[in-house]
Design a protein around this motif. Structure first.
Motif, mmCIF file in Angstrom:
data_model
loop_
_atom_site.group_PDB
_atom_site.id
_atom_site.type_symbol
_atom_site.label_atom_id
_atom_site.label_comp_id
_atom_site.label_asym_id
_atom_site.label_seq_id
_atom_site.Cartn_x
_atom_site.Cartn_y
_atom_site.Cartn_z
ATOM 1 N N GLN A 79 36.304 41.868 46.137
ATOM 2 C CA GLN A 79 36.009 41.136 47.375
ATOM 3 C C GLN A 79 34.596 41.417 47.882
ATOM 4 O OE1 GLN A 79 39.293 42.286 49.906
ATOM 5 N NE2 GLN A 79 40.644 40.736 49.045
ATOM 6 N N ASN A 80 34.061 42.585 47.567
ATOM 7 C CA ASN A 80 32.723 42.963 48.025
ATOM 8 C C ASN A 80 31.630 42.714 46.968
ATOM 9 O OD1 ASN A 80 33.690 43.834 50.532
ATOM 10 N ND2 ASN A 80 34.176 45.859 49.726
ATOM 11 N N HIS A 81 32.008 42.192 45.821
ATOM 12 C CA HIS A 81 31.055 41.966 44.737
ATOM 13 C C HIS A 81 30.447 40.574 44.911
ATOM 14 C CE1 HIS A 81 29.486 41.542 40.653
ATOM 15 N NE2 HIS A 81 29.674 42.843 40.495
ATOM 16 N N GLU A 82 29.175 40.525 45.304
ATOM 17 C CA GLU A 82 28.532 39.246 45.626
ATOM 18 C C GLU A 82 28.520 38.271 44.455
ATOM 19 O OE1 GLU A 82 24.755 39.438 47.625
ATOM 20 O OE2 GLU A 82 25.405 41.174 48.811
ATOM 21 N N ARG A 83 28.222 38.766 43.259
ATOM 22 C CA ARG A 83 28.140 37.856 42.097
ATOM 23 C C ARG A 83 29.501 37.234 41.801
ATOM 24 N NH1 ARG A 83 25.863 33.887 40.033
ATOM 25 N NH2 ARG A 83 26.048 33.664 37.791
ATOM 26 N N VAL A 84 30.548 38.058 41.807
ATOM 27 C CA VAL A 84 31.887 37.547 41.539
ATOM 28 C C VAL A 84 32.282 36.517 42.597
ATOM 29 C CG1 VAL A 84 34.353 38.136 41.412
ATOM 30 C CG2 VAL A 84 32.664 39.598 40.286
ATOM 31 N N GLN A 85 32.057 36.847 43.860
ATOM 32 C CA GLN A 85 32.423 35.927 44.943
ATOM 33 C C GLN A 85 31.625 34.622 44.851
ATOM 34 O OE1 GLN A 85 35.097 36.291 46.949
ATOM 35 N NE2 GLN A 85 35.429 38.084 45.647
ATOM 36 N N GLY A 86 30.356 34.735 44.473
ATOM 37 C CA GLY A 86 29.534 33.540 44.303
ATOM 38 C C GLY A 86 30.051 32.647 43.181
ATOM 39 N N LEU A 87 30.425 33.271 42.079
ATOM 40 C CA LEU A 87 30.979 32.509 40.955
ATOM 41 C C LEU A 87 32.293 31.837 41.348
ATOM 42 C CD1 LEU A 87 30.205 35.042 38.089
ATOM 43 C CD2 LEU A 87 29.253 32.733 38.306
ATOM 44 N N ILE A 88 33.131 32.546 42.078
ATOM 45 C CA ILE A 88 34.412 31.983 42.531
ATOM 46 C C ILE A 88 34.170 30.772 43.428
ATOM 47 C CG2 ILE A 88 36.436 32.414 43.999
ATOM 48 C CD1 ILE A 88 36.415 35.325 42.869
ATOM 49 N N GLN A 89 33.223 30.898 44.355
ATOM 50 C CA GLN A 89 32.914 29.770 45.245
ATOM 51 C C GLN A 89 32.373 28.572 44.467
ATOM 52 O OE1 GLN A 89 33.871 29.523 48.379
ATOM 53 N NE2 GLN A 89 34.762 31.553 48.058
ATOM 54 N N THR A 90 31.531 28.840 43.472
ATOM 55 C CA THR A 90 30.989 27.759 42.648
ATOM 56 C C THR A 90 32.112 27.057 41.883
ATOM 57 O OG1 THR A 90 28.894 28.950 42.423
ATOM 58 C CG2 THR A 90 29.317 27.195 40.836
ATOM 59 N N ASP A 140 34.178 32.307 32.042
ATOM 60 C CA ASP A 140 33.831 33.274 30.996
ATOM 61 C C ASP A 140 32.884 34.339 31.548
ATOM 62 O OD1 ASP A 140 35.408 31.951 29.165
ATOM 63 O OD2 ASP A 140 33.730 30.950 28.153
ATOM 64 N N GLU A 141 31.931 33.913 32.386
ATOM 65 C CA GLU A 141 31.001 34.872 32.986
ATOM 66 C C GLU A 141 31.742 35.850 33.899
ATOM 67 O OE1 GLU A 141 27.007 35.103 35.790
ATOM 68 O OE2 GLU A 141 27.560 33.170 34.915
ATOM 69 N N ILE A 142 32.662 35.321 34.713
ATOM 70 C CA ILE A 142 33.466 36.196 35.588
ATOM 71 C C ILE A 142 34.244 37.196 34.738
ATOM 72 C CG2 ILE A 142 35.502 36.270 37.106
ATOM 73 C CD1 ILE A 142 34.529 33.702 38.405
ATOM 74 N N ASP A 143 34.897 36.684 33.693
ATOM 75 C CA ASP A 143 35.737 37.542 32.847
ATOM 76 C C ASP A 143 34.939 38.601 32.096
ATOM 77 O OD1 ASP A 143 37.960 36.153 33.693
ATOM 78 O OD2 ASP A 143 38.053 34.861 31.920
ATOM 79 N N SER A 144 33.629 38.395 31.949
ATOM 80 C CA SER A 144 32.808 39.373 31.235
ATOM 81 C C SER A 144 32.335 40.517 32.138
ATOM 82 C CB SER A 144 31.606 38.678 30.594
ATOM 83 O OG SER A 144 30.670 38.301 31.600
ATOM 84 N N ILE A 145 32.565 40.412 33.424
ATOM 85 C CA ILE A 145 32.152 41.462 34.363
ATOM 86 C C ILE A 145 33.176 42.596 34.296
ATOM 87 C CG2 ILE A 145 31.741 42.001 36.808
ATOM 88 C CD1 ILE A 145 30.838 39.045 37.132
ATOM 89 N N PRO A 146 32.740 43.828 33.978
ATOM 90 C CA PRO A 146 33.680 44.939 33.814
ATOM 91 C C PRO A 146 34.618 45.144 35.012
ATOM 92 C CG PRO A 146 31.511 45.579 33.046
ATOM 93 C CD PRO A 146 31.360 44.227 33.683
ATOM 94 N N LEU A 147 34.126 44.947 36.204
ATOM 95 C CA LEU A 147 34.957 45.111 37.390
ATOM 96 C C LEU A 147 36.135 44.134 37.384
ATOM 97 C CD1 LEU A 147 35.436 46.408 40.150
ATOM 98 C CD2 LEU A 147 33.862 44.737 41.118
ATOM 99 N N VAL A 148 35.894 42.928 36.913
ATOM 100 C CA VAL A 148 36.953 41.919 36.839
ATOM 101 C C VAL A 148 37.989 42.330 35.794
ATOM 102 C CG1 VAL A 148 37.475 39.510 36.277
ATOM 103 C CG2 VAL A 148 35.475 40.065 37.680
ATOM 104 N N THR A 149 37.520 42.846 34.674
ATOM 105 C CA THR A 149 38.428 43.329 33.629
ATOM 106 C C THR A 149 39.300 44.454 34.179
ATOM 107 O OG1 THR A 149 36.750 42.781 31.966
ATOM 108 C CG2 THR A 149 38.534 44.236 31.279
#
Length: 150
Positions: free
Chosen positions: A56-67, A99-108
């Motif tokens: 929830q605090n990871h800006e890149r992940v949240q940005g990708l989700i919004q996109t 795929d980009e989201i899934d490649s982020i270690p935090l998401v894994t």
């Protein structure tokens, strides 16, 4: 009005229960809630909560989700215009973003924590089912009623 007030019986004189009307004993529900609270304090749940907070605090992940959400709305619009080419193009873009989201270690890590909780819950259900099965021949709720009262 209790469950026994409207008791239905089959042809063999055995009580029948409609699952939507089945009243669970209060002591069973209390133990289920106690077990749920205990599971809520497990290491698996604590790990999940921490990973969820990081997501929830990871800006890149949240940005990708919004996109992705924005592109999903675009798909709906293009589908209404029956523009299959644009729908396919946007679906491919969403797939790349996912795929980009899934490649982020935090998401894994977060996905693994979800799997761990699901495994824990399935294990608890299996233990309960197996323990009850030792006392009563319990199937997956698909066994038909006997055809005769013999």
């Amino acid at each position: 009005m209790g469950q026994l007030d409207n008791m239905q019986y089959n042809d063999c004189g055995m009580p029948t229960f409609d699952t939507k009307d089945l009243v669970i004993r209060e002591d069973i529900m209390a133990k289920a809630k106690e077990l749920a609270e205990l599971i809520g304090t497990s290491e698996e749940v604590e790990h999940f909560k921490k990973a969820e907070q990081k997501i929830q605090n990871h800006e890149r992940v949240q940005g990708l989700i919004q996109t992705i959400k924005k592109k999903q709305k675009e798909i709906v619009a293009f589908e209404s215009f029956e523009n299959k080419a644009m729908v396919a193009k946007i679906e491919k873009e969403i797939e790349e973003l996912q795929d980009e989201i899934d490649s982020i270690p935090l998401v894994t890590e977060f996905q693994q924590s979800q799997s761990d909780i699901n495994y824990l819950l399935q294990l608890v259900v299996s233990v309960i089912r197996d323990t009850v099965s030792q006392k009563v021949n319990v199937e997956a709720g698909t066994e038909a009623a006997p055809s005769s009262c013999d």
